[in-house]
Each structure stands twice: as structure tokens, then as C-alpha cells.
Design a protein around this motif. Structure first.
Motif, PDB file in Angstrom:
ATOM      1  N   CYS A   1      20.811  28.713 -71.062  1.00 21.40           N
ATOM      2  CA  CYS A   1      21.902  27.784 -70.975  1.00 21.40           C
ATOM      3  C   CYS A   1      21.412  26.317 -71.393  1.00 21.40           C
ATOM      4  O   CYS A   1      22.419  25.398 -72.077  1.00 21.40           O
ATOM      5  CB  CYS A   1      22.520  27.805 -69.746  1.00 21.40           C
ATOM      6  SG  CYS A   1      22.886  29.441 -69.204  1.00 21.40           S
TER       7      CYS A   1
ATOM      8  N   PHE B   1      18.889  29.837 -66.418  1.00 20.64           N
ATOM      9  CA  PHE B   1      19.540  28.865 -66.942  1.00 20.64           C
ATOM     10  C   PHE B   1      18.589  28.115 -68.078  1.00 20.64           C
ATOM     11  O   PHE B   1      19.211  27.686 -69.235  1.00 20.64           O
ATOM     12  CB  PHE B   1      20.048  27.822 -65.852  1.00 20.64           C
ATOM     13  CG  PHE B   1      20.655  26.669 -66.370  1.00 20.64           C
ATOM     14  CD1 PHE B   1      21.941  26.673 -66.707  1.00 20.64           C
ATOM     15  CD2 PHE B   1      20.126  25.456 -66.898  1.00 20.64           C
ATOM     16  CE1 PHE B   1      22.813  25.703 -67.094  1.00 20.64           C
ATOM     17  CE2 PHE B   1      20.767  24.342 -67.404  1.00 20.64           C
ATOM     18  CZ  PHE B   1      22.273  24.581 -67.548  1.00 20.64           C
TER      19      PHE B   1
ATOM     20  N   TRP C   1      28.323  36.584 -72.123  1.00 24.51           N
ATOM     21  CA  TRP C   1      26.804  36.819 -71.490  1.00 24.51           C
ATOM     22  C   TRP C   1      27.237  38.313 -70.800  1.00 24.51           C
ATOM     23  O   TRP C   1      26.255  38.597 -69.941  1.00 24.51           O
ATOM     24  CB  TRP C   1      26.483  35.750 -70.430  1.00 24.51           C
ATOM     25  CG  TRP C   1      25.820  34.603 -71.202  1.00 24.51           C
ATOM     26  CD1 TRP C   1      26.816  33.313 -71.239  1.00 24.51           C
ATOM     27  CD2 TRP C   1      24.929  34.645 -72.023  1.00 24.51           C
ATOM     28  NE1 TRP C   1      25.921  32.548 -72.216  1.00 24.51           N
ATOM     29  CE2 TRP C   1      24.755  33.316 -72.733  1.00 24.51           C
ATOM     30  CE3 TRP C   1      23.864  35.245 -72.369  1.00 24.51           C
ATOM     31  CZ2 TRP C   1      23.835  32.647 -73.453  1.00 24.51           C
ATOM     32  CZ3 TRP C   1      22.753  34.919 -73.246  1.00 24.51           C
ATOM     33  CH2 TRP C   1      22.826  33.595 -73.674  1.00 24.51           C
TER      34      TRP C   1
ATOM     35  N   HIS D   1      23.768  23.100 -72.554  1.00 25.23           N
ATOM     36  CA  HIS D   1      24.370  22.367 -71.562  1.00 25.23           C
ATOM     37  C   HIS D   1      23.399  21.408 -71.039  1.00 25.23           C
ATOM     38  O   HIS D   1      23.706  20.573 -70.364  1.00 25.23           O
ATOM     39  CB  HIS D   1      24.558  23.513 -70.491  1.00 25.23           C
ATOM     40  CG  HIS D   1      25.799  24.063 -70.660  1.00 25.23           C
ATOM     41  ND1 HIS D   1      27.196  23.822 -70.688  1.00 25.23           N
ATOM     42  CD2 HIS D   1      26.166  25.486 -70.938  1.00 25.23           C
ATOM     43  CE1 HIS D   1      28.065  24.639 -71.011  1.00 25.23           C
ATOM     44  NE2 HIS D   1      27.381  25.712 -71.051  1.00 25.23           N
TER      45      HIS D   1
END
Length: 156
Positions: free
Chosen positions: A78, A74, A124, A82
Motif C-alpha cells: 500500500c 502495508f 486485494w 498511499h
């Protein structure tokens, strides 16, 4: 000496006025890093997952290392959009929202795999499948225990 003191006083006054003006001009604007207002329509893409995808279970659900590995992924892939705590930003929605946390693992996996290109969510599918499931494990871990999950019985 009096000239230097007078010049310093004038500079200080200009600096104070500049600070006050800057604050009043920006007072009505949200901070640059502020997350967008909550909008349930943002999460409509989750509803587009086919039934077969929604019903898929996470094969790493009981893997104790999956959440930690997902957290690393993450941060790498990400967090830029995010947010570091998945709280969302101007670029991407919060993953703490009820729509995400109540989505099935299969739905999240499908969304990670297919992306939402028109909203700049990358595809992804290049990540190996186990890594996508690790991301799902991490995202689901952010919402706490699943609704209806029972606590283990207390030991006597």
C-alpha cells in the motif's frame, strides 16, 4: 592563468543565473511529491459498502500482533500509493482522513477486498482474509484511540 580565472568566473555566473531561473519558473508549481488537496468526495466509495459488510467486526481486533503484521503488509502493498505513513500522495488518498478513521473495520475490509478499480485501487481479494484484517488493524491504529474509548481506571 588569467584566462582560466576569467573562464571560471563566466561559468560560475551562468550557473548562478540558471539556478535563479529554475527557481522562479518552478516557484508556482507544487512539489512533485505533494499530496493532493483534501477532497471529501474521494472518500465516497466508503459509503458504498453494504450494511452486512459495514457491520462485520474485525476478528483480529484483540490480537496484539495484528497491527505489526498489518504494518509490514502495508509497506509491501500500500505504501507505494498511499505514502509510507499513509498520508496520501498524488496516486491515492490519505488513510489518516476522518472518513477512513471513522469507517467501520468491516467497511475497510470490504474496500480492500473489492478495490476501486476505476480509481486504480486494486482488488486485494487475493490476499488471505487474515492478512486483509491485519491491514484493517494497522489502518485503524493510525488514528489513535477510537472515539468514546475509555481509559483504564487508574490503579490505587
Amino acid at each position: 592563468m588569467k584566462g582560466i580565472a576569467a573562464a571560471l568566473a563566466v561559468c560560475t555566473s551562468f550557473l548562478a543565473v540558471s539556478v535563479v531561473l529554475a527557481r522562479t519558473q518552478n516557484s508556482g508549481k507544487p512539489p512533485v511529491a505533494a499530496a493532493p488537496k483534501y477532497d471529501p468526495a474521494i472518500y465516497a466509495e466508503l459509503q458504498k459498502a453494504p450494511e452486512k459488510a459495514r457491520n462485520r467486526g474485525n476478528p483480529l481486533q484483540n490480537d496484539p500482533d495484528a497491527v505489526a503484521a498489518g504494518a509490514i503488509l502495508f509497506k509491501q502493498h500500500c505504501a507505494e500509493c498511499h505514502g509510507h505513513s499513509a498520508e496520501g500522495s498524488r496516486k491515492a488518498p490519505s488513510l489518516l482522513a476522518p472518513e477512513v478513521q471513522s469507517a467501520t473495520p468491516g467497511t475497510l475490509f470490504w474496500l480492500l477486498t473489492n478495490g476501486v478499480v476505476r480509481k486504480k485501487m486494486p482488488v486485494w481479494s487475493k490476499l488471505p482474509e487474515p492478512q486483509r484484517w491485519q491491514l484493517v488493524s494497522y489502518i485503524k491504529s493510525l488514528g489513535g484511540p477510537a472515539p468514546g474509548a475509555e481509559s483504564p481506571a487508574p490503579k490505587p
